[in-house]
Design a protein around this motif. Structure first.
Motif, short mmCIF file in Angstrom:
data_model
loop_
_atom_site.label_atom_id
_atom_site.label_comp_id
_atom_site.label_asym_id
_atom_site.label_seq_id
_atom_site.Cartn_x
_atom_site.Cartn_y
_atom_site.Cartn_z
N ALA A 280 47.26 11.00 5.41
CA ALA A 280 48.71 10.79 5.51
C ALA A 280 49.01 9.50 6.26
CB ALA A 280 49.36 11.99 6.21
N MET A 281 48.27 9.24 7.31
CA MET A 281 48.46 8.01 8.08
C MET A 281 48.18 6.79 7.22
SD MET A 281 46.65 9.31 11.62
CE MET A 281 46.90 7.80 12.55
N ALA A 282 47.13 6.84 6.44
CA ALA A 282 46.79 5.72 5.56
C ALA A 282 47.88 5.50 4.51
CB ALA A 282 45.44 5.97 4.88
N GLY A 283 48.40 6.59 3.97
CA GLY A 283 49.46 6.47 2.98
C GLY A 283 50.71 5.81 3.55
N VAL A 284 51.07 6.19 4.77
CA VAL A 284 52.23 5.57 5.43
C VAL A 284 51.97 4.09 5.68
CG1 VAL A 284 53.57 5.49 7.57
CG2 VAL A 284 53.09 7.68 6.47
N ALA A 285 50.77 3.76 6.17
CA ALA A 285 50.44 2.37 6.44
C ALA A 285 50.57 1.51 5.18
CB ALA A 285 49.04 2.26 7.03
N ILE A 286 50.04 2.03 4.07
CA ILE A 286 50.14 1.29 2.80
C ILE A 286 51.60 1.18 2.36
CG2 ILE A 286 49.55 1.36 0.35
CD1 ILE A 286 46.92 2.78 1.20
N GLY A 287 52.33 2.27 2.47
CA GLY A 287 53.72 2.27 2.02
C GLY A 287 54.59 1.28 2.78
N VAL A 288 54.52 1.30 4.12
CA VAL A 288 55.37 0.40 4.89
C VAL A 288 54.92 -1.05 4.73
CG1 VAL A 288 56.02 2.17 6.57
CG2 VAL A 288 54.04 0.71 7.04
N THR A 289 53.62 -1.27 4.52
CA THR A 289 53.14 -2.63 4.27
C THR A 289 53.71 -3.17 2.97
OG1 THR A 289 51.08 -2.26 5.49
CG2 THR A 289 51.10 -4.07 3.91
N VAL A 290 53.66 -2.36 1.91
CA VAL A 290 54.22 -2.77 0.63
C VAL A 290 55.71 -3.07 0.77
CG1 VAL A 290 54.80 -1.96 -1.70
CG2 VAL A 290 52.50 -1.57 -0.77
N ALA A 291 56.43 -2.19 1.47
CA ALA A 291 57.87 -2.39 1.62
C ALA A 291 58.18 -3.65 2.42
CB ALA A 291 58.49 -1.17 2.31
N ALA A 292 57.43 -3.88 3.49
CA ALA A 292 57.70 -5.04 4.34
C ALA A 292 57.39 -6.35 3.62
CB ALA A 292 56.89 -4.95 5.62
N VAL A 293 56.26 -6.44 2.92
CA VAL A 293 55.89 -7.69 2.26
C VAL A 293 56.76 -7.96 1.03
CG1 VAL A 293 53.52 -7.58 3.12
CG2 VAL A 293 54.06 -6.64 0.86
N ARG A 294 57.39 -6.92 0.49
CA ARG A 294 58.31 -7.12 -0.63
C ARG A 294 59.68 -7.64 -0.18
NH1 ARG A 294 58.13 -4.31 -5.57
NH2 ARG A 294 60.31 -3.74 -5.28
N GLY A 295 59.86 -7.76 1.13
CA GLY A 295 61.13 -8.25 1.64
C GLY A 295 62.22 -7.21 1.69
N THR A 296 61.84 -5.95 1.84
CA THR A 296 62.83 -4.87 1.96
C THR A 296 63.76 -5.14 3.14
OG1 THR A 296 61.28 -3.27 1.03
CG2 THR A 296 63.12 -2.39 2.28
N PRO A 297 65.07 -5.01 2.96
CA PRO A 297 66.01 -5.29 4.05
C PRO A 297 65.77 -4.39 5.26
CG PRO A 297 67.15 -5.11 1.95
CD PRO A 297 65.75 -4.65 1.71
N PRO A 298 66.09 -4.91 6.46
CA PRO A 298 65.86 -4.14 7.68
C PRO A 298 66.49 -2.75 7.70
CG PRO A 298 66.35 -6.41 8.24
CD PRO A 298 66.57 -6.27 6.76
N ALA A 299 67.70 -2.61 7.16
CA ALA A 299 68.36 -1.30 7.19
C ALA A 299 67.60 -0.27 6.37
CB ALA A 299 69.79 -1.42 6.68
N THR A 300 67.00 -0.70 5.26
CA THR A 300 66.21 0.21 4.44
C THR A 300 64.86 0.48 5.08
OG1 THR A 300 67.31 -0.67 2.48
CG2 THR A 300 65.30 0.60 2.12
N LEU A 301 64.26 -0.58 5.64
CA LEU A 301 62.99 -0.41 6.35
C LEU A 301 63.13 0.56 7.52
CD1 LEU A 301 61.39 -3.98 6.62
CD2 LEU A 301 60.36 -1.94 5.58
N ALA A 302 64.28 0.53 8.18
CA ALA A 302 64.50 1.41 9.33
C ALA A 302 64.33 2.87 8.95
CB ALA A 302 65.89 1.17 9.91
N LEU A 303 64.96 3.27 7.85
CA LEU A 303 64.90 4.67 7.44
C LEU A 303 63.52 5.04 6.90
CD1 LEU A 303 68.41 5.14 5.78
CD2 LEU A 303 67.72 5.32 8.18
N LEU A 304 62.88 4.10 6.20
CA LEU A 304 61.52 4.35 5.72
C LEU A 304 60.57 4.50 6.90
CD1 LEU A 304 59.80 4.48 3.07
CD2 LEU A 304 59.29 2.05 3.47
N ALA A 305 60.71 3.62 7.90
CA ALA A 305 59.85 3.69 9.08
C ALA A 305 60.11 4.96 9.88
CB ALA A 305 60.08 2.47 9.96
N ALA A 306 61.37 5.41 9.93
CA ALA A 306 61.69 6.63 10.68
C ALA A 306 60.95 7.82 10.11
CB ALA A 306 63.20 6.88 10.65
N THR A 307 61.02 8.00 8.79
CA THR A 307 60.31 9.11 8.17
C THR A 307 58.80 8.91 8.27
OG1 THR A 307 62.14 9.36 6.61
CG2 THR A 307 60.09 10.50 6.07
N GLY A 308 58.34 7.70 8.00
CA GLY A 308 56.91 7.42 8.04
C GLY A 308 56.31 7.68 9.40
#
Length: 398
Positions: A280-308
């Motif tokens: 599960a930890m690896a999946g979160v790490a991959i997911g947030v990395t993909v989102a961050a490098v894709r340029g996901t806006p901070p407000a969307t990253l915030a909610l993704l990071a909260a759940t992750g």
């Protein structure tokens, strides 16, 4: 990649909110029936874990900080202070004492009310950008995680407010964002994904400000209270908290959000439980990395990071899911959300309380719901490539 927030974000029905908090309503009734002059039976005070805030402040004011991280002596002091036989321990870093002392100057009841009202106000105000529909952000004080936090007297509102304010200010006020993220050292594990995402984005001014904030807070606490407290916190207290990952059949285990804790409670072999937690930890790490490098806006990253964060952490509890409730509401209200995705969001929304009942009968609902919600959020972000709130697409602070 900019997207204006919807004029009205669809929210679950009032019945969902009521059903979502039935467990804590029951707990409040049981506490009331067992209460006498502020005490609940012989074990707790109203506000439960807020007692640690008040006790920490009292120890600082009376010059007895050598008791702070000595579990047995700390409990002895609490028993003499409250007349209870609880099993608290002080699990916060020494910098939390700066927050504790003002509350310890008040009578306990006034301090508890000030804590809940003050931190709740901060959280609702910090969430305004994510729920732009009139005063809907005040409803976040009535989510299942919020009412659980009120019952437990915990840090869920305060840490949630700092988290949301940091992400809100990141595009345009990077130093203010860094200050908020630095203050999250009050509960550092809840901020575990923040520095990783900031590094991936290259938000150097925010990183520098957060690091400076933490450094100054640590230095101030050493000057005020001595360095020995930090040694005890990093050795004794860290060990006490780590042992709580395996809750056995203790009540607090029902409140855990951890996949490992849920599996260990059901007597799953430790190697398998921690192995699945690692996946599960690896999946979160991959997911947030993909989102961050894709340029996901901070407000969307915030909610993704909260759940992750709560998927990733092997040690965390349901009263801290205040921002995850917002993530579930936004996922539910997405105009392109499928019926399945809406259903997952609703289950995640009620799981801070109903996950406790499910855990008691052997179903690890809480971690499954959080993993599923994270997948829904990530899929929605990848599918649209766009954020929901107004500051989406804002420039980095480098």
């Amino acid at each position: 990649m900019d997207e204006t927030p919807p004029a009205r974000l669809p929210l679950p029905s009032p019945l969902t909110w009521i059903v979502g908090s039935l467990i804590v309503m029951t707990l409040f009734i049981l506490d009331y029936r067992a209460s006498d002059h502020g005490m609940i039976g012989l074990s707790e005070m109203w506000g439960r874990d807020f007692a640690n805030v008040w006790t920490g402040g009292k120890l600082a004011l009376t010059g007895q900080l050598d008791l702070l991280y000595d579990v047995d002596r700390y409990r002895g002091f609490e028993h003499a202070l409250y007349g209870t036989a609880g099993v608290h321990n002080y699990s916060y870093p020494p910098i939390a004492l700066f927050l504790d002392i003002p509350f310890a100057l008040m009578p306990y009841g006034m301090a508890l009310a000030s804590w809940l009202v003050g931190t709740g106000l901060l959280f609702a105000l910090a969430a305004r950008s994510w729920l732009p529909d009139g005063r809907a952000h005040w409803l976040l004080l009535l989510t299942p995680a919020a009412t659980m936090n009120i019952w437990a007297g915990h840090y869920g509102f305060l840490i949630g407010a700092l988290f949301l304010a940091g992400w809100h200010w990141l595009p345009h006020r990077p130093r203010w964002a860094g200050l908020c993220f630095g203050l999250m050292v009050l509960k550092p594990h809840v901020a575990v994904l923040v520095p990783i995402i900031l590094l991936l984005r290259g938000d150097w001014r925010t990183i520098a400000t957060a690091a400076l904030t933490v450094g100054l807070l640590v230095l101030a606490s050493v000057l005020a209270f001595g360095s020995e407290l930090w040694t005890q916190y990093l050795t004794v207290t860290a060990g006490v908290q780590a042992r709580m990952i395996d809750p056995g059949q203790e009540f607090y285990g029902l409140m855990s959000t951890s996949l490992a804790s849920a599996l260990l409670r059901q007597h799953v072999p430790a190697a398998l439980a921690y192995g699945l937690q690692g996946m599960a930890m690896a999946g979160v790490a991959i997911g947030v990395t993909v989102a961050a490098v894709r340029g996901t806006p901070p407000a969307t990253l915030a909610l993704l990071a909260a759940t992750g964060t709560f998927v990733l952490l092997p040690y965390a509890f349901n009263y801290d899911l205040t921002v995850v409730m917002l993530a579930a509401l936004v996922a539910y209200g997405r105009p392109d959300a499928s019926p399945l995705e809406k259903g997952i969001a609703l289950i995640a929304f009620v799981t801070p309380q109903w996950g406790m009942l499910a855990s008691a009968i052997g179903i690890p609902l809480t971690p499954i719901a959080l993993i599923s919600l994270f997948a829904v959020q990530l899929r929605g972000q990848i599918r649209s490539g766009r954020g929901v709130p107004a500051d989406a697409g804002a420039v980095r602070s480098a």
